[in-house]
Motif scaffolding. Structure first.
Motif, PDB file in Angstrom:
ATOM      1  N   ILE A 208       0.923  -1.390   0.079  1.00  0.00           N
ATOM      2  CA  ILE A 208      -0.026  -0.037   0.065  1.00  0.00           C
ATOM      3  C   ILE A 208       0.894   1.390  -0.211  1.00  0.00           C
ATOM      4  CG2 ILE A 208      -0.236   0.010   2.651  1.00  0.00           C
ATOM      5  CD1 ILE A 208      -3.127   1.015   2.022  1.00  0.00           C
ATOM      6  N   ALA A 209       2.111   1.154   0.593  1.00  0.00           N
ATOM      7  CA  ALA A 209       2.914   2.353   0.730  1.00  0.00           C
ATOM      8  C   ALA A 209       3.268   2.825  -0.795  1.00  0.00           C
ATOM      9  CB  ALA A 209       4.092   1.838   1.496  1.00  0.00           C
ATOM     10  N   ARG A 210       3.301   1.802  -1.897  1.00  0.00           N
ATOM     11  CA  ARG A 210       3.272   2.009  -3.225  1.00  0.00           C
ATOM     12  C   ARG A 210       2.527   3.429  -3.777  1.00  0.00           C
ATOM     13  NH1 ARG A 210       0.972  -1.803  -7.335  1.00  0.00           N
ATOM     14  NH2 ARG A 210      -0.679  -0.825  -6.500  1.00  0.00           N
ATOM     15  N   ASP A 211       1.449   3.412  -2.890  1.00  0.00           N
ATOM     16  CA  ASP A 211       0.203   4.046  -3.500  1.00  0.00           C
ATOM     17  C   ASP A 211       0.194   5.435  -2.656  1.00  0.00           C
ATOM     18  OD1 ASP A 211      -0.097   2.398  -5.637  1.00  0.00           O
ATOM     19  OD2 ASP A 211      -1.675   1.511  -5.101  1.00  0.00           O
ATOM     20  N   VAL A 212       1.204   5.942  -2.104  1.00  0.00           N
ATOM     21  CA  VAL A 212       0.967   7.068  -1.095  1.00  0.00           C
ATOM     22  C   VAL A 212       0.679   8.265  -1.886  1.00  0.00           C
ATOM     23  CG1 VAL A 212       3.461   7.943  -0.933  1.00  0.00           C
ATOM     24  CG2 VAL A 212       2.071   8.033   1.078  1.00  0.00           C
ATOM     25  N   ASP A 213       0.980   8.406  -2.950  1.00  0.00           N
ATOM     26  CA  ASP A 213       0.675   9.728  -3.872  1.00  0.00           C
ATOM     27  C   ASP A 213      -0.851   9.714  -4.059  1.00  0.00           C
ATOM     28  OD1 ASP A 213       1.055   7.250  -5.543  1.00  0.00           O
ATOM     29  OD2 ASP A 213       1.389   8.500  -7.146  1.00  0.00           O
ATOM     30  N   VAL A 214      -1.299   8.506  -4.524  1.00  0.00           N
ATOM     31  CA  VAL A 214      -2.660   8.743  -4.857  1.00  0.00           C
ATOM     32  C   VAL A 214      -3.448   8.750  -3.589  1.00  0.00           C
ATOM     33  CG1 VAL A 214      -4.666   7.350  -6.032  1.00  0.00           C
ATOM     34  CG2 VAL A 214      -2.272   6.757  -6.612  1.00  0.00           C
ATOM     35  N   LEU A 215      -2.841   8.200  -2.445  1.00  0.00           N
ATOM     36  CA  LEU A 215      -3.849   8.189  -1.059  1.00  0.00           C
ATOM     37  C   LEU A 215      -3.850   9.660  -0.636  1.00  0.00           C
ATOM     38  CD1 LEU A 215      -2.418   4.984   0.463  1.00  0.00           C
ATOM     39  CD2 LEU A 215      -4.695   5.400  -0.236  1.00  0.00           C
ATOM     40  N   ARG A 216      -2.771  10.288  -0.828  1.00  0.00           N
ATOM     41  CA  ARG A 216      -2.767  11.580  -0.490  1.00  0.00           C
ATOM     42  C   ARG A 216      -3.467  12.455  -1.307  1.00  0.00           C
ATOM     43  NH1 ARG A 216       3.289  13.653   0.870  1.00  0.00           N
ATOM     44  NH2 ARG A 216       2.080  15.680   0.960  1.00  0.00           N
TER      45      ARG A 216
END
Ligand code: SF4
Length: 366
Positions: A192-200
């Motif tokens: 999930i840390a891969r998608d930190v940009d989308v999550l932000r």
């Protein structure tokens, strides 16, 4: 709450079919294509559902749910989602997508293996999601409090398949173009840390809670009860990355295993690790031993914790939920730990996001 505002949000589809359960309708008229296969035999099979977002009316819970995959390689022995895989296989067989031989292969020798080794991948997810979002916004018209959308209620959205197929990321990218959503994500995976940009981005215009699922910091225990899940340390590092990036994230301890992971020292260690990793909350709930879980969980219990077998059989005799007295005692313990480690004190998402079941009676001493 702002409704979908970009012009590309909803693409009309001539045929809309609502699934009867969390299992998607299979709409292709040809055999299910195999997308990939691992050396140890795990197969990834394409599913093209008409719908991926399940409404509260369809599932009987008070949130909308989305699961990009059916089946999960992590193979936790207590996983209650095996029934969904079985239904998907039966529907595919009934629809002529699986031959009798393939059907037997997709069920597995004991009925539970295939959940871990025959993974359905919901491809073309965005087509289905556009239609589903229209349905969702019709059901949530302009209200200030939209019904939560929870990703990962039945299978892990960041299981190993996601590294290649990126279905979860596509869903999040799409949701991040909406306003006013209330999104929850449940995962055991550091991916999930891969998608930190989308999550932000998603969090800028929507409410977001990431629930990192972890039942113990004891790596040996995790290895015994969760066949192929990531180590506690990698999950905690991912949690720390999310927290550092400003993503609202916490820990869900589900299930707490009676007599195995419910003692105060183990729970204390877990709460402390969560706090140190920057968790905003910790929620916990006891094991539910649904019929589909027993075939997988009880042999593990017999092998690893033989002294507990009789106790579990008594406590869960004729019921899926933990005995009420046990659940109450555990809730009290969890609330004390939440207070001690500075987390919000409540019964939390385990109650919010779990399937509702009949209340249970009985006693199981801590
Ligand atoms: S990670 Fe979640 S969905 Fe996957 S096997 Fe474990 S409990 Fe089930």
């Amino acid at each position: 709450m702002e409704r979908p505002k970009d012009g590309t949000l909803v693409r009309e589809q001539s045929q809309i079919s609502l699934p009867l359960s969390v299992v998607p309708a299979v709409v292709r008229s040809v055999a299910l294509p195999v997308l990939d296969e691992r050396l140890r035999g795990t197969k990834f099979v394409q599913l093209t559902p008409r719908s991926v977002l399940n409404s509260p009316e369809q599932t009987g819970v008070d949130f909308w749910s989305l699961n990009p995959y059916v089946g999960c390689e992590f193979g936790c022995t207590y996983c209650y989602a095996r029934y969904a895989h079985r239904y998907a296989v039966e529907r595919a067989h009934d629809a002529g997508k699986l031959s009798d031989t393939e059907f037997r292969d997709f069920r597995g020798e004991h009925g539970w293996e295939a959940f871990e080794r025959r993974i359905f991948v919901k491809e073309r997810v965005l087509d289905a999601l556009e239609t589903d979002l229209r349905r969702y916004f019709r059901a949530n018209p302009g209200s200030d409090e939209s019904t939560p959308i929870v990703i990962g209620t039945a299978t892990d959205p960041y299981q190993p398949a996601e590294r290649r197929f990126r279905i979860t990321r596509q869903v999040l990218e799409r949701l991040s173009r909406c306003d006013g959503l209330n999104v929850g994500i449940i995962t055991k995976s550091p991916l999930i840390a891969r998608d930190v940009d989308v999550l932000r981005t998603l969090q800028q215009r929507n409410d977001l809670e990431v629930h990192v699922s972890l039942i113990s910091v004891d790596a040996a225990l995790i290895k015994r009860v969760e066949a192929r899940s990531p180590t506690p340390a990698t999950r905690l590092r991912a949690l720390e990355k999310l927290a550092t990036a400003g993503v609202r994230a916490g820990v869900i301890v589900a299930p707490v295993l009676p007599g195995i992971s419910d003692d105060v020292p183990r729970l204390e260690a877990l709460f402390r690790a969560a706090r140190d990793a920057g968790a905003k909350f910790v929620h916990a709930g006891p094991l539910r031993l649904y019929p589909a879980v027993r075939d997988r969980f009880l042999p593990m219990l017999e092998e690893g914790f033989p002294d507990l077998v009789a106790r579990y059989r008594r406590a869960y005799d004729g019921r899926s939920g933990a005995p009420r007295a046990y659940a109450r005692a555990l809730a009290t313990r969890v609330k004390q730990l939440q207070a001690r480690f500075g987390f919000p004190v409540n019964s939390g998402m385990v109650d919010r996001y779990r399937p509702r079941r009949e209340p249970v009676q009985g006693s199981l001493d801590l």
